[in-house]
Write an enzyme that holds these catalytic residues in place. Structure first.
Site, mmCIF file in Angstrom:
data_model
loop_
_atom_site.group_PDB
_atom_site.id
_atom_site.type_symbol
_atom_site.label_atom_id
_atom_site.label_comp_id
_atom_site.label_asym_id
_atom_site.label_seq_id
_atom_site.Cartn_x
_atom_site.Cartn_y
_atom_site.Cartn_z
ATOM 1 N N LYS A 62 46.467 39.667 30.729
ATOM 2 C CA LYS A 62 47.718 39.348 31.388
ATOM 3 C C LYS A 62 48.271 38.012 30.858
ATOM 4 O O LYS A 62 47.483 37.252 30.275
ATOM 5 C CB LYS A 62 47.510 39.307 32.891
ATOM 6 C CG LYS A 62 46.732 38.094 33.381
ATOM 7 C CD LYS A 62 47.171 37.794 34.768
ATOM 8 C CE LYS A 62 47.177 36.355 35.064
ATOM 9 N NZ LYS A 62 45.922 35.684 35.152
ATOM 10 N N HIS B 192 39.973 40.575 34.918
ATOM 11 C CA HIS B 192 38.555 40.208 34.986
ATOM 12 C C HIS B 192 37.980 40.303 36.393
ATOM 13 O O HIS B 192 36.775 40.372 36.573
ATOM 14 C CB HIS B 192 38.290 38.836 34.345
ATOM 15 C CG HIS B 192 38.699 37.663 35.181
ATOM 16 N ND1 HIS B 192 39.998 37.280 35.337
ATOM 17 C CD2 HIS B 192 37.959 36.780 35.894
ATOM 18 C CE1 HIS B 192 40.040 36.205 36.110
ATOM 19 N NE2 HIS B 192 38.815 35.882 36.471
ATOM 20 N N LYS C 286 33.867 41.723 38.281
ATOM 21 C CA LYS C 286 32.982 40.924 39.146
ATOM 22 C C LYS C 286 32.029 41.856 39.902
ATOM 23 O O LYS C 286 32.423 42.939 40.343
ATOM 24 C CB LYS C 286 33.813 40.073 40.111
ATOM 25 C CG LYS C 286 34.581 38.959 39.370
ATOM 26 C CD LYS C 286 35.272 38.026 40.337
ATOM 27 C CE LYS C 286 36.245 37.103 39.626
ATOM 28 N NZ LYS C 286 35.648 35.856 39.162
ATOM 29 N N GLU D 122 41.135 28.681 45.386
ATOM 30 C CA GLU D 122 40.597 27.882 44.278
ATOM 31 C C GLU D 122 40.728 26.411 44.643
ATOM 32 O O GLU D 122 41.718 26.009 45.259
ATOM 33 C CB GLU D 122 41.396 28.134 43.008
ATOM 34 C CG GLU D 122 41.286 29.555 42.498
ATOM 35 C CD GLU D 122 42.011 29.703 41.174
ATOM 36 O OE1 GLU D 122 41.351 29.542 40.140
ATOM 37 O OE2 GLU D 122 43.227 29.949 41.170
ATOM 38 N N ASP E 235 50.660 35.278 38.990
ATOM 39 C CA ASP E 235 49.398 34.919 38.340
ATOM 40 C C ASP E 235 48.197 35.578 39.015
ATOM 41 O O ASP E 235 47.237 35.947 38.355
ATOM 42 C CB ASP E 235 49.240 33.381 38.369
ATOM 43 C CG ASP E 235 48.006 32.899 37.626
ATOM 44 O OD1 ASP E 235 47.852 33.290 36.452
ATOM 45 O OD2 ASP E 235 47.209 32.129 38.202
ATOM 46 N N HIS F 236 45.048 40.545 40.095
ATOM 47 C CA HIS F 236 43.722 40.489 40.725
ATOM 48 C C HIS F 236 43.728 40.957 42.188
ATOM 49 O O HIS F 236 42.918 41.773 42.599
ATOM 50 C CB HIS F 236 43.160 39.068 40.698
ATOM 51 C CG HIS F 236 43.167 38.447 39.332
ATOM 52 N ND1 HIS F 236 42.849 39.135 38.199
ATOM 53 C CD2 HIS F 236 43.445 37.178 38.925
ATOM 54 C CE1 HIS F 236 42.914 38.327 37.152
ATOM 55 N NE2 HIS F 236 43.291 37.136 37.563
ATOM 56 N N LYS G 30 45.945 27.311 44.798
ATOM 57 C CA LYS G 30 45.198 26.295 44.059
ATOM 58 C C LYS G 30 45.116 25.046 44.929
ATOM 59 O O LYS G 30 45.941 24.845 45.813
ATOM 60 C CB LYS G 30 45.923 25.969 42.757
ATOM 61 C CG LYS G 30 46.056 27.205 41.860
ATOM 62 C CD LYS G 30 45.861 26.888 40.417
ATOM 63 C CE LYS G 30 46.027 28.090 39.530
ATOM 64 N NZ LYS G 30 44.773 28.833 39.292
HETATM 65 C C1 BG6 Z 1 43.250 33.799 36.115
HETATM 66 C C2 BG6 Z 1 44.434 32.982 36.552
HETATM 67 O O1 BG6 Z 1 43.633 35.120 35.854
HETATM 68 O O2 BG6 Z 1 42.275 33.785 37.144
HETATM 69 C C3 BG6 Z 1 44.017 31.570 36.865
HETATM 70 O O3 BG6 Z 1 45.413 32.960 35.517
HETATM 71 C C4 BG6 Z 1 42.892 31.563 37.874
HETATM 72 O O4 BG6 Z 1 45.118 30.817 37.356
HETATM 73 C C5 BG6 Z 1 41.777 32.507 37.443
HETATM 74 O O5 BG6 Z 1 42.404 30.247 37.973
HETATM 75 C C6 BG6 Z 1 40.732 32.661 38.544
HETATM 76 O O6 BG6 Z 1 39.623 33.348 38.056
HETATM 77 P P1 BG6 Z 1 38.190 33.149 38.695
HETATM 78 O O7 BG6 Z 1 37.329 34.175 38.031
HETATM 79 O O8 BG6 Z 1 37.785 31.746 38.427
HETATM 80 O O9 BG6 Z 1 38.359 33.399 40.159
#
Ligand code: BG6
Length: 412
Positions: free
Chosen positions: A70, A100, A104, A138, A157, A162, A261
């Site tokens: 993405k 991704h 998980k 986050e 994002d 996700h 965030k």
């Molecule tokens: C990414 C986003 O796809 O996923 C980021 O672009 C984000 O902004 C990240 O920080 C979070 O991934 P994870 O695996 O750390 O939760």
């Protein structure tokens, strides 16, 4: 390491022009029958050129796949263009759109919990589930990714990809098998059944926030705009939404989503909150009968907690306690589980698309996101400031508490 280095070669080429591509073709010639995975770890504006060159230089064999990351577009229209460009060079079964989160451990476990046990599925509907919460918090800020992030924001994002993918796995009907298309067909139905957010209700069912300076466990942190080195920005670094799936299984069950965030901690979890018991036989002095909750924690400390009521052991009469049946994967299994990317890249090599997004899924997700973006735009719903290190704007608490519910907190 030596053995590995011996099988690695490096070719420099220009993504946009034809320069260097014949060198790549020459390098690949000896491995014509081998699996070829083109992993485009580049900005989406280069997808079109790269795919065109890959095709022009005859690099697509039946054993070839392309992996893309993405952002796949910034709205439905641009996502279609990206998908069209890739489709000019590759067939859909060669295209691996990575999310991704699908790699998980707990996310895949969600399917096993739901479909490998008889316990949950009979209760997995509006008759027994009060609501669902999905939180992806986050503690980091945007750091050096400001250039990209400021054109995106939390909705594009994190939610479009996700969080909607997690949503689909919670809400989908049982697929016929784990076969890629069976799973993706069911996820697509969920996306299509998402109730569109009407322009006049956007302010009630969505919350946008942007962090101002504050503090986390590691000390003082700057505001989002300071990280951007800009005077101002209208990009949200926090979003909370109330969503609904308009179908028989889920009618009337709200799904509350929130991500941001610079929140107090890094925690991703899915909470299935069950309905209250229909009638209590216990005296008031026994304490409150809390509702059952199933909490799936994606990170950190992956695991599953099923909150139940028990009697507090002891002679002191009937005292009720709300406790979790707690399964921490780290405690229960000592084998290392791979990172999401390790698993997904292996699936690319295996040619298994189950954990990758199909074109129609990506587009259906944008079709739901677009009206929210439009509503924010036309109704001028700007992000509200929240202090870094807090759980986002107070409107996010109001979003759920207005309905008599509350964001899950993992305390006894
Ligand atoms: C990414 C986003 O796809 O996923 C980021 O672009 C984000 O902004 C990240 O920080 C979070 O991934 P994870 O695996 O750390 O939760």
């Amino acid at each position: 390491m030596d053995r590995f280095i011996k099988i690695v070669s490096y070719v420099t080429l220009d993504a946009a022009s034809g320069e260097g591509w014949s060198d790549l073709a020459a390098t690949l010639v000896s491995g014509a029958g081998k699996i070829r995975a083109f992993y485009l770890a580049v900005g989406p504006d280069l997808f079109d050129d790269i795919c065109a060159r890959i095709s022009e230089f005859g690099l697509v064999t039946p054993q070839t796949r392309v992996v893309i990351e993405k952002p796949i577009g910034k709205d439905l229209d641009s996502a279609r263009k990206v998908n069209d460009a890739i489709a000019r060079a590759f067939t859909e079964d060669q295209i691996f759109r990575i999310d991704h989160y699908l790699g998980k451990e707990t996310v895949q476990n969600l399917m096993v919990l739901r479909f490998g046990n008889v316990l949950y599925e009979p209760l997995w509907n509006s008759a027994h589930i009060d609501h669902v919460q999905i939180t992806v918090a986050e503690s980091i800020g945007v750091g050096s990714r400001g250039d990209y992030y400021d054109t995106s924001g939390a909705l594009r994002d994190m939610v479009q990809n996700h969080m909607l993918q997690l949503f689909c796995l919670v809400a989908m009907e049982p697929p016929e098998s784990l076969d890629a298309n069976s799973v993706r067909d069911e996820k697509l139905k969920v996306l299509k059944a998402l109730k569109p957010v009407a322009r006049d209700s956007a302010a009630t069912v969505s919350v946008r926030g942007q962090y101002r300076a504050g503090a986390t466990d590691n000390g003082a942190v700057p505001a989002y705009v300071d990280e951007l080195q800009s005077e101002r920005s209208d990009t949200e670094t926090f979003v909370a939404l109330k969503a609904e799936v308009a179908n028989w299984r889920w009618a009337g069950v709200p799904f509350y989503l929130r991500t941001g965030k610079r929140l107090p901690e890094r925690v991703s979890e899915i909470v299935i909150a069950f309905k209250p018991i229909p009638h209590s036989i216990f005296p008031t002095e026994a304490g409150t009968v809390h509702t059952n909750k199933l909490v799936m924690r994606l990170q950190p400390d992956e695991g599953v907690k099923q909150w139940i009521m028990i009697k507090d052991p002891g002679p002191g009469g009937m005292q009720l306690r709300h406790v979790p049946l707690d399964m921490s994967f780290a405690d229960a299994f000592d084998n290392r589980h791979p990172e999401a990317y390790e698993r997904l890249l292996l699936d690319v090599i295996r040619g298994d698309q189950t954990l990758f997004m199909r074109r129609d899924e990506v587009e259906a997700a944008w079709a739901w996101i677009d009206p929210i973006l439009e509503a924010w735009n036309t109704a001028r719903i700007a992000p509200t400031a929240y202090t870094a290190g807090t759980w986002g704007p107070s409107a996010s608490v109001a979003l759920i508490e207005r309905d008599g519910r509350t964001w899950h907190e993992d305390t006894l």
